[in-house]
Motif scaffolding. Structure first.
Motif, PDB file in Angstrom:
ATOM      1  N   GLU A  97      -1.200  -5.618   1.929  1.00 11.02           N
ATOM      2  CA  GLU A  97      -0.792  -4.295   1.457  1.00 11.02           C
ATOM      3  C   GLU A  97      -1.914  -3.284   1.630  1.00 11.02           C
ATOM      4  O   GLU A  97      -1.671  -2.133   2.033  1.00 11.02           O
ATOM      5  CB  GLU A  97      -0.371  -4.371  -0.013  1.00 11.02           C
ATOM      6  CG  GLU A  97       0.936  -5.125  -0.238  1.00 11.02           C
ATOM      7  CD  GLU A  97       1.260  -5.294  -1.707  1.00 11.02           C
ATOM      8  OE1 GLU A  97       0.391  -4.957  -2.554  1.00 11.02           O
ATOM      9  OE2 GLU A  97       2.372  -5.773  -2.021  1.00 11.02           O
ATOM     10  N   ILE A  98      -3.142  -3.705   1.322  1.00 12.26           N
ATOM     11  CA  ILE A  98      -4.296  -2.819   1.516  1.00 12.26           C
ATOM     12  C   ILE A  98      -4.443  -2.461   2.990  1.00 12.26           C
ATOM     13  O   ILE A  98      -4.682  -1.297   3.347  1.00 12.26           O
ATOM     14  CB  ILE A  98      -5.575  -3.497   0.985  1.00 12.26           C
ATOM     15  CG1 ILE A  98      -5.519  -3.647  -0.534  1.00 12.26           C
ATOM     16  CG2 ILE A  98      -6.813  -2.688   1.387  1.00 12.26           C
ATOM     17  CD1 ILE A  98      -6.652  -4.475  -1.114  1.00 12.26           C
ATOM     18  N   ASN A  99      -4.290  -3.472   3.842  1.00 10.97           N
ATOM     19  CA  ASN A  99      -4.389  -3.240   5.283  1.00 10.97           C
ATOM     20  C   ASN A  99      -3.300  -2.285   5.771  1.00 10.97           C
ATOM     21  O   ASN A  99      -3.562  -1.402   6.601  1.00 10.97           O
ATOM     22  CB  ASN A  99      -4.280  -4.573   6.019  1.00 10.97           C
ATOM     23  CG  ASN A  99      -4.469  -4.439   7.510  1.00 10.97           C
ATOM     24  OD1 ASN A  99      -5.446  -3.858   7.980  1.00 10.97           O
ATOM     25  ND2 ASN A  99      -3.542  -4.971   8.281  1.00 10.97           N
ATOM     26  N   MET A 100      -2.077  -2.448   5.243  1.00  8.06           N
ATOM     27  CA  MET A 100      -0.974  -1.564   5.622  1.00  8.06           C
ATOM     28  C   MET A 100      -1.249  -0.130   5.200  1.00  8.06           C
ATOM     29  O   MET A 100      -1.016   0.822   5.961  1.00  8.06           O
ATOM     30  CB  MET A 100       0.316  -2.060   4.969  1.00  8.06           C
ATOM     31  CG  MET A 100       1.564  -1.313   5.406  1.00  8.06           C
ATOM     32  SD  MET A 100       2.092  -1.722   7.072  1.00  8.06           S
ATOM     33  CE  MET A 100       2.649  -3.416   6.829  1.00  8.06           C
ATOM     34  N   ASN A 101      -1.774   0.043   3.991  1.00  7.75           N
ATOM     35  CA  ASN A 101      -2.097   1.384   3.499  1.00  7.75           C
ATOM     36  C   ASN A 101      -3.200   2.029   4.334  1.00  7.75           C
ATOM     37  O   ASN A 101      -3.160   3.230   4.608  1.00  7.75           O
ATOM     38  CB  ASN A 101      -2.525   1.322   2.030  1.00  7.75           C
ATOM     39  CG  ASN A 101      -1.371   0.948   1.113  1.00  7.75           C
ATOM     40  OD1 ASN A 101      -0.216   1.192   1.433  1.00  7.75           O
ATOM     41  ND2 ASN A 101      -1.679   0.346  -0.023  1.00  7.75           N
ATOM     42  N   LEU A 102      -4.173   1.209   4.725  1.00  8.24           N
ATOM     43  CA  LEU A 102      -5.247   1.732   5.566  1.00  8.24           C
ATOM     44  C   LEU A 102      -4.723   2.164   6.929  1.00  8.24           C
ATOM     45  O   LEU A 102      -5.161   3.179   7.478  1.00  8.24           O
ATOM     46  CB  LEU A 102      -6.342   0.673   5.735  1.00  8.24           C
ATOM     47  CG  LEU A 102      -7.223   0.395   4.517  1.00  8.24           C
ATOM     48  CD1 LEU A 102      -8.169  -0.776   4.786  1.00  8.24           C
ATOM     49  CD2 LEU A 102      -8.031   1.640   4.138  1.00  8.24           C
ATOM     50  N   ARG A 103      -3.784   1.392   7.469  1.00 11.06           N
ATOM     51  CA  ARG A 103      -3.180   1.757   8.763  1.00 11.06           C
ATOM     52  C   ARG A 103      -2.438   3.080   8.663  1.00 11.06           C
ATOM     53  O   ARG A 103      -2.522   3.922   9.564  1.00 11.06           O
ATOM     54  CB  ARG A 103      -2.222   0.657   9.231  1.00 11.06           C
ATOM     55  CG  ARG A 103      -2.928  -0.569   9.778  1.00 11.06           C
ATOM     56  CD  ARG A 103      -1.925  -1.641  10.164  1.00 11.06           C
ATOM     57  NE  ARG A 103      -2.613  -2.789  10.725  1.00 11.06           N
ATOM     58  CZ  ARG A 103      -2.373  -3.283  11.926  1.00 11.06           C
ATOM     59  NH1 ARG A 103      -1.494  -2.706  12.712  1.00 11.06           N
ATOM     60  NH2 ARG A 103      -3.016  -4.343  12.364  1.00 11.06           N
ATOM     61  N   GLU A 104      -1.685   3.243   7.567  1.00 11.02           N
ATOM     62  CA  GLU A 104      -0.949   4.495   7.384  1.00 11.02           C
ATOM     63  C   GLU A 104      -1.910   5.671   7.227  1.00 11.02           C
ATOM     64  O   GLU A 104      -1.672   6.753   7.769  1.00 11.02           O
ATOM     65  CB  GLU A 104      -0.032   4.392   6.156  1.00 11.02           C
ATOM     66  CG  GLU A 104       1.114   3.404   6.310  1.00 11.02           C
ATOM     67  CD  GLU A 104       2.039   3.759   7.455  1.00 11.02           C
ATOM     68  OE1 GLU A 104       2.300   4.962   7.659  1.00 11.02           O
ATOM     69  OE2 GLU A 104       2.507   2.837   8.160  1.00 11.02           O
ATOM     70  N   SER A 105      -2.987   5.448   6.469  1.00 12.59           N
ATOM     71  CA  SER A 105      -3.992   6.500   6.303  1.00 12.59           C
ATOM     72  C   SER A 105      -4.652   6.835   7.632  1.00 12.59           C
ATOM     73  O   SER A 105      -4.920   7.998   7.942  1.00 12.59           O
ATOM     74  CB  SER A 105      -5.056   6.052   5.293  1.00 12.59           C
ATOM     75  OG  SER A 105      -4.480   5.805   4.039  1.00 12.59           O
ATOM     76  N   TYR A 106      -4.895   5.798   8.435  1.00 12.31           N
ATOM     77  CA  TYR A 106      -5.505   6.007   9.752  1.00 12.31           C
ATOM     78  C   TYR A 106      -4.594   6.851  10.636  1.00 12.31           C
ATOM     79  O   TYR A 106      -5.057   7.752  11.344  1.00 12.31           O
ATOM     80  CB  TYR A 106      -5.768   4.651  10.397  1.00 12.31           C
ATOM     81  CG  TYR A 106      -6.257   4.728  11.836  1.00 12.31           C
ATOM     82  CD1 TYR A 106      -7.565   5.088  12.117  1.00 12.31           C
ATOM     83  CD2 TYR A 106      -5.394   4.444  12.893  1.00 12.31           C
ATOM     84  CE1 TYR A 106      -8.020   5.165  13.424  1.00 12.31           C
ATOM     85  CE2 TYR A 106      -5.837   4.520  14.203  1.00 12.31           C
ATOM     86  CZ  TYR A 106      -7.149   4.885  14.459  1.00 12.31           C
ATOM     87  OH  TYR A 106      -7.579   4.968  15.752  1.00 12.31           O
ATOM     88  N   LYS A 107      -3.274   6.580  10.582  1.00 13.22           N
ATOM     89  CA  LYS A 107      -2.340   7.359  11.380  1.00 13.22           C
ATOM     90  C   LYS A 107      -2.360   8.824  10.963  1.00 13.22           C
ATOM     91  O   LYS A 107      -2.240   9.725  11.800  1.00 13.22           O
ATOM     92  CB  LYS A 107      -0.923   6.796  11.217  1.00 13.22           C
ATOM     93  CG  LYS A 107      -0.707   5.468  11.925  1.00 13.22           C
ATOM     94  CD  LYS A 107       0.720   4.982  11.725  1.00 13.22           C
ATOM     95  CE  LYS A 107       0.943   3.637  12.397  1.00 13.22           C
ATOM     96  NZ  LYS A 107       2.325   3.124  12.180  1.00 13.22           N
ATOM     97  N   ASP A 108      -2.499   9.063   9.657  1.00 12.82           N
ATOM     98  CA  ASP A 108      -2.525  10.440   9.174  1.00 12.82           C
ATOM     99  C   ASP A 108      -3.800  11.162   9.604  1.00 12.82           C
ATOM    100  O   ASP A 108      -3.795  12.380   9.805  1.00 12.82           O
ATOM    101  CB  ASP A 108      -2.418  10.467   7.637  1.00 12.82           C
ATOM    102  CG  ASP A 108      -1.045  10.014   7.163  1.00 12.82           C
ATOM    103  OD1 ASP A 108      -0.087  10.116   7.956  1.00 12.82           O
ATOM    104  OD2 ASP A 108      -0.938   9.553   6.013  1.00 12.82           O
TER     105      ASP A 108
END
Length: 282
Positions: free
Chosen positions: A116-127
């Motif tokens: 979940e942390i990794n997924m959130n980081l990926r989404e933040s990276y996309k932003d």
């Protein structure tokens, strides 16, 4: 290493150690009695670990409780009714299955948390990312940010600003003919032509798979027309190169240019009006 990672390491090592001890005890016991029931319990232990890892701690504990209850009932029934001695390994099975299940469940829970942390980081990276990986140009998020800025500057200083859109109307067909990798390479080659044909102060973007944009500050429509002609010439040379390589692909482009006017209120409206001009480029 963060706390969650340390816990994952600890539970992995703990689970491996527990399974190792169970297997060793089983091997020592089976060599003496060769009890098929112990083999079944070993299989149930591994099956419970798998179910716990996929289904979670609660599911695993329920399953292990059922397995332990059935096994314990069977052992004590044989002891009371058939007068069969309860061996030490029987107690080990009833204790070890819940312990292994708990360890596997905690491991699964921390791995899910890490995912979940990794997924959130990926989404933040996309932003946060504002560069298109394929072309190296700015993406649509950066495009609108900079277009708003240039509109504001043009209003304030009364300086010209021109927007250019370059569209490949047959991009999907080209992609089907030459494949995705080659189509991506063509887009990169077109973006290189655009970079060579524009000034350093011009800002270049990939706003869609088949559409690129150029914001040209302090440039009127006549100056933008010069850039348009350069790009057209560069793409013609690219077509000539492709024909020489017998790629059997012709890159057809539509290019629209529009100078900013005060009645244009937003960057989205500016882009939309420029897109309308694409139909007049033949």
């Amino acid at each position: 290493m963060d706390k969650n990672s340390r816990k994952i390491d600890a539970y992995v090592l703990g689970l491996m150690l527990e399974l190792f001890i169970i297997v060793i005890i089983f091997m020592l016991h089976i060599s003496e009695s060769r009890n098929i029931l112990d083999f079944i319990m070993l299989c149930i232990t591994f099956f419970t670990v798998i179910i716990t890892y996929t289904g979670g701690l609660i599911v695993g504990l329920i399953l292990s409780s059922i397995a332990t209850f059935i096994y314990g009932s069977y052992i004590f029934y044989n002891n009371l009714i058939k007068n069969v001695d309860i061996q030490t390994i029987s107690y080990i099975w009833m204790i070890s299955i819940p312990i292994v299940t708990f360890t596997a469940g905690k491991l699964q829970r921390h791995i899910v948390k890490l995912q979940e942390i990794n997924m959130n980081l990926r989404e933040s990276y996309k932003d946060l990312v504002t560069i298109d990986e394929q072309t190296g140009l700015g993406n649509i998020k950066l495009f609108y940010m900079h277009l708003d800025r240039e509109i504001s500057k043009s209003r304030r200083h009364k300086t010209p600003c021109t927007l250019m859109l370059i569209k490949l109307p047959y991009y999907k067909e080209i992609k089907k003919i030459v494949g995705e990798n080659r189509a991506n390479k063509l887009i990169k080659e077109i973006s290189d032509v655009i970079i060579k044909s524009t000034r350093s102060e011009d800002e270049r973007y990939t706003i869609e798979n088949d559409t690129l944009a150029i914001i040209m500050p302090t440039t009127d429509i006549s100056g933008a027309q010069v850039v348009k002609d350069r790009i057209k010439s560069g793409i013609d040379n690219l077509n000539l190169k492709l024909n020489e390589e017998k790629k059997y692909v012709n890159i057809d482009t539509k290019i629209a240019i529009l100078q900013y006017k005060e009645e244009i209120n937003t960057s989205m409206e500016f882009k939309y009006l420029t897109e309308e001009e694409l139909q007049y480029d033949v």
